[in-house]
Enzyme design. Structure first.
Site, PDB file in Angstrom:
ATOM      1  N   GLY A  33      -7.484   3.553  10.399  1.00  0.00           N
ATOM      2  CA  GLY A  33      -8.213   2.373  10.128  1.00  0.00           C
ATOM      3  C   GLY A  33      -8.036   2.200   8.607  1.00  0.00           C
ATOM      4  O   GLY A  33      -8.848   1.200   8.084  1.00  0.00           O
ATOM      5  N   THR A  34      -7.439   2.738   7.762  1.00  0.00           N
ATOM      6  CA  THR A  34      -7.250   2.574   6.503  1.00  0.00           C
ATOM      7  C   THR A  34      -7.085   1.071   6.059  1.00  0.00           C
ATOM      8  O   THR A  34      -7.512   0.439   5.072  1.00  0.00           O
ATOM      9  CB  THR A  34      -6.744   3.420   5.566  1.00  0.00           C
ATOM     10  OG1 THR A  34      -5.276   3.533   6.265  1.00  0.00           O
ATOM     11  CG2 THR A  34      -7.141   4.896   5.672  1.00  0.00           C
ATOM     12  N   GLY A  35      -5.887   0.840   6.756  1.00  0.00           N
ATOM     13  CA  GLY A  35      -5.622  -0.745   6.510  1.00  0.00           C
ATOM     14  C   GLY A  35      -6.453  -1.794   6.775  1.00  0.00           C
ATOM     15  O   GLY A  35      -6.739  -2.834   5.869  1.00  0.00           O
ATOM     16  N   CYS A  36      -7.047  -1.646   7.681  1.00  0.00           N
ATOM     17  CA  CYS A  36      -7.924  -2.669   8.404  1.00  0.00           C
ATOM     18  C   CYS A  36      -9.331  -2.560   7.319  1.00  0.00           C
ATOM     19  O   CYS A  36      -9.768  -3.787   6.751  1.00  0.00           O
ATOM     20  CB  CYS A  36      -8.644  -2.440   9.567  1.00  0.00           C
ATOM     21  SG  CYS A  36      -7.495  -2.127  10.716  1.00  0.00           S
ATOM     22  N   THR A  66      -6.850   9.128   8.544  1.00  0.00           N
ATOM     23  CA  THR A  66      -6.707   8.027   7.807  1.00  0.00           C
ATOM     24  C   THR A  66      -6.548   6.811   8.938  1.00  0.00           C
ATOM     25  O   THR A  66      -6.027   5.688   8.297  1.00  0.00           O
ATOM     26  CB  THR A  66      -5.278   7.919   7.047  1.00  0.00           C
ATOM     27  OG1 THR A  66      -4.122   8.348   8.053  1.00  0.00           O
ATOM     28  CG2 THR A  66      -5.226   9.160   6.280  1.00  0.00           C
ATOM     29  N   LYS A 105       0.856  -1.286   0.039  1.00  0.00           N
ATOM     30  CA  LYS A 105       0.023  -0.081   0.167  1.00  0.00           C
ATOM     31  C   LYS A 105       0.823   1.263   0.108  1.00  0.00           C
ATOM     32  O   LYS A 105       1.994   1.367   0.396  1.00  0.00           O
ATOM     33  CB  LYS A 105      -0.870  -0.166   1.113  1.00  0.00           C
ATOM     34  CG  LYS A 105      -1.794  -1.109   1.276  1.00  0.00           C
ATOM     35  CD  LYS A 105      -2.670  -1.313   2.191  1.00  0.00           C
ATOM     36  CE  LYS A 105      -2.026  -1.842   3.444  1.00  0.00           C
ATOM     37  NZ  LYS A 105      -2.586  -2.018   4.825  1.00  0.00           N
TER      38      LYS A 105
END
Length: 520
Positions: free
Chosen positions: A219-222, A217, A184
């Site tokens: 929690g974007t990965g979750c 941003t 990412k």
């Protein structure tokens, strides 16, 4: 399969809802999946960072996992924060026994806030999961840790000894663990935030996107990993799933600032795309659905059933009209007040309605009653309805507008239900007037003006408007029931009667015979 895919999130919690299980469930729901959740850690965190982490005994984790797999077919699993080596190994053991079609691992090691979420023993244990995963979704710092694990070097919290090229690092990890890697680009710089999907054979697919200027941003990965898992279970292609999830996350980032959740690094707007595509629901439509039961009772009133059949006694009809005159005289005053309190088209509309109401009140006795019942006192039902309108007027312009609306809407609706009468019907002129197209248009215009007020109102004021609308609709029902249930004979009582059966209701329209609204 038909129906939503069933997606299990195995992750830690976030009481502010921006990351972890809470974010996973929102992302799954945003993509029409059915979300399930197994808690690996209870995390006390907010938009400023992590305060504490409690990892329950692995036996609790095992019981949760088995409770799901013993009962539910799982189409996809997203693995997030695991915390300890024991937790990692328990999840790996369960995956070996119950391998679902799609497994996405988000190697949560460092939060967006910079807090460490995985101990170093667990970092190495994570390699067990990679052999069971279809896709790993690290951010830049996590990718650096995975690249070191792939080369058997000591994990570090810094990027100093890692490959500086994310594609090279992703290829290293993909080849070492035989897993797809979505590297990412959110932690990068520049005008774009590009993600790259690398297959075990080294092939690459770029997913470019504009970098959204926001600090929200969390929690974007979750969220992205859960969206990819859900979309893969639906569409069966990783590139389609990643591309669609990336587009969705960009929209969620665009809407993040408007959420105003927390004072630190806030969450993304998981519902941005769904909200943009969802038709707006008008408050007046919700009010109308709310009063459906009241409307059903209104239409069953003997006055209306006998009016429709032509069997209504003339004396009963005359008693109803006498009360209608009392009502119209007061109603005209409230419509005029709305005209004074508003401006533009709304003011013109309410003024025209008030004028039509005054004309009807002045001519109704002469035209229909021929002077009969002119001395009738105000019936308690009529008095109660008018007392309600007076109270609404004392509240606010918006509440008064909501209170007068049922007189338009109920009568127009009654006209639709009664339909066109036969030419020889004894009350043909009156029944026809209920369904007059001109009055139906006036009812729609009144609704539009009230809707504009509701849209601009605060939730508290909107609630008062809803209650005023509901109460007026109940009084409309009582007004139709009045000739039989409460008697249409002359009465000296002027006290207010409370409406009976105040079940949830909706709004009701007024007939052409009560209010003439002339345009131009």
């Amino acid at each position: 399969m038909s129906g939503p895919v069933r997606v299990l999130s195995i992750a830690g919690t976030d009481p502010t809802g921006g990351a972890g299980l809470q974010a996973d469930l929102k992302a799954i729901a945003a993509h029409d999946g059915y979300g399930m959740a197994v808690v690996t850690a209870v995390v006390a965190q907010n938009t400023h960072g992590v305060r504490s982490v409690h990892v329950p005994d692995v036996s609790v984790l095992r019981d949760q996992l088995e409770a799901v797999s013993d009962d539910v077919v799982v189409d996809a699993v997203k693995v997030g924060m695991l915390g300890t080596a024991a937790v990692v190994r328990q999840v790996a053991e369960w995956l070996r026994a119950h391998r679902p079609p799609v497994v996405v691992v988000d190697p949560v090691m460092v939060a967006t806030s910079g807090d460490r979420l995985l101990d170093r023993d667990a970092e190495r244990a994570m390699t067990e999961l990679f052999a069971l995963a279809d896709l790993v979704t690290p951010n830049r710092p996590e990718l650096a840790v995975l690249a070191r694990l792939a080369t058997s070097t000591t994990p570090s919290d810094t990027l100093a000894s890692s490959p500086t090229d994310p594609v090279a690092a992703a290829r290293l990890v993909a080849a070492a663990f035989d897993v797809r890697v979505l590297a990412k680009g959110g932690h990068g710089d520049g005008p774009t935030s590009d993600d790259v999907l690398v297959a075990p054979d080294g092939s690459v697919r770029w997913f470019p996107a504009q970098r959204i200027a926001t600090s929200n941003t969390h929690g974007t990965g979750c969220s992205l990993s859960s969206a990819v898992a859900t979309l893969m279970a639906q569409h069966g292609d990783w590139e389609v799933a990643v591309g669609a999830a990336k587009t969705w996350l960009t929209a969620a980032l665009r809407g993040a600032d408007a959420l105003r959740v927390g004072t630190g690094n806030g969450p993304v707007d998981h519902g941005a795309v769904v909200r943009a595509e969802r038709p707006a629901v008008a408050s007046t439509d919700l009010w109308w659905r709310d009063v459906e039961q009241v409307l059903d009772g209104t239409l069953r009133a003997p006055f209306l059933t006998q009016l429709a059949s032509g069997t209504l006694a003339d004396a009963v009809f005359a008693g109803y009209l006498a009360q209608d005159v009392h009502y119209l005289r007061a109603y005209e005053h409230h419509l005029a007040a709305l005209s004074t309190a508003t401006s533009g088209d709304a003011a013109d509309f309410w003024a025209a309605a008030a004028a039509g109401c005054a004309t009807e009140a002045a001519t109704l006795h002469h035209r229909r009653l021929a002077g009969r019942r002119a001395e009738d006192a105000v019936h308690p039902v009529c008095a109660g309805y008018l007392a309600h309108l007076d109270a609404a007027a004392r509240d606010s312009t918006e509440v008064l507008a909501a209170a007068v609306l049922p007189c338009f809407r109920v009568y127009a609706w009654v006209g639709e239900q009664l339909g066109a009468p036969a030419p020889d019907h004894p009350f043909a002129d009156w029944v026809t007037a209920y369904g007059d197209p001109g009055f139906a248009a006036a009812s729609r215009a009144a609704t539009a003006h009230v809707e504009a007020m509701a849209a601009a109102a605060s939730p508290v004021l909107r609630g008062r408007m809803a209650r005023a609308f509901r109460t007026s609709t109940i009084w409309e029902r009582e007004f139709f029931a009045m000739p039989y249930a409460l008697g249409a004979s002359r009465t000296s009582s002027t006290s207010s009667a409370a409406p009976t059966g105040a079940e949830p209701s909706s709004a009701a329209p007024s007939t052409v015979h009560r209010i003439h609204v002339k345009s131009g």
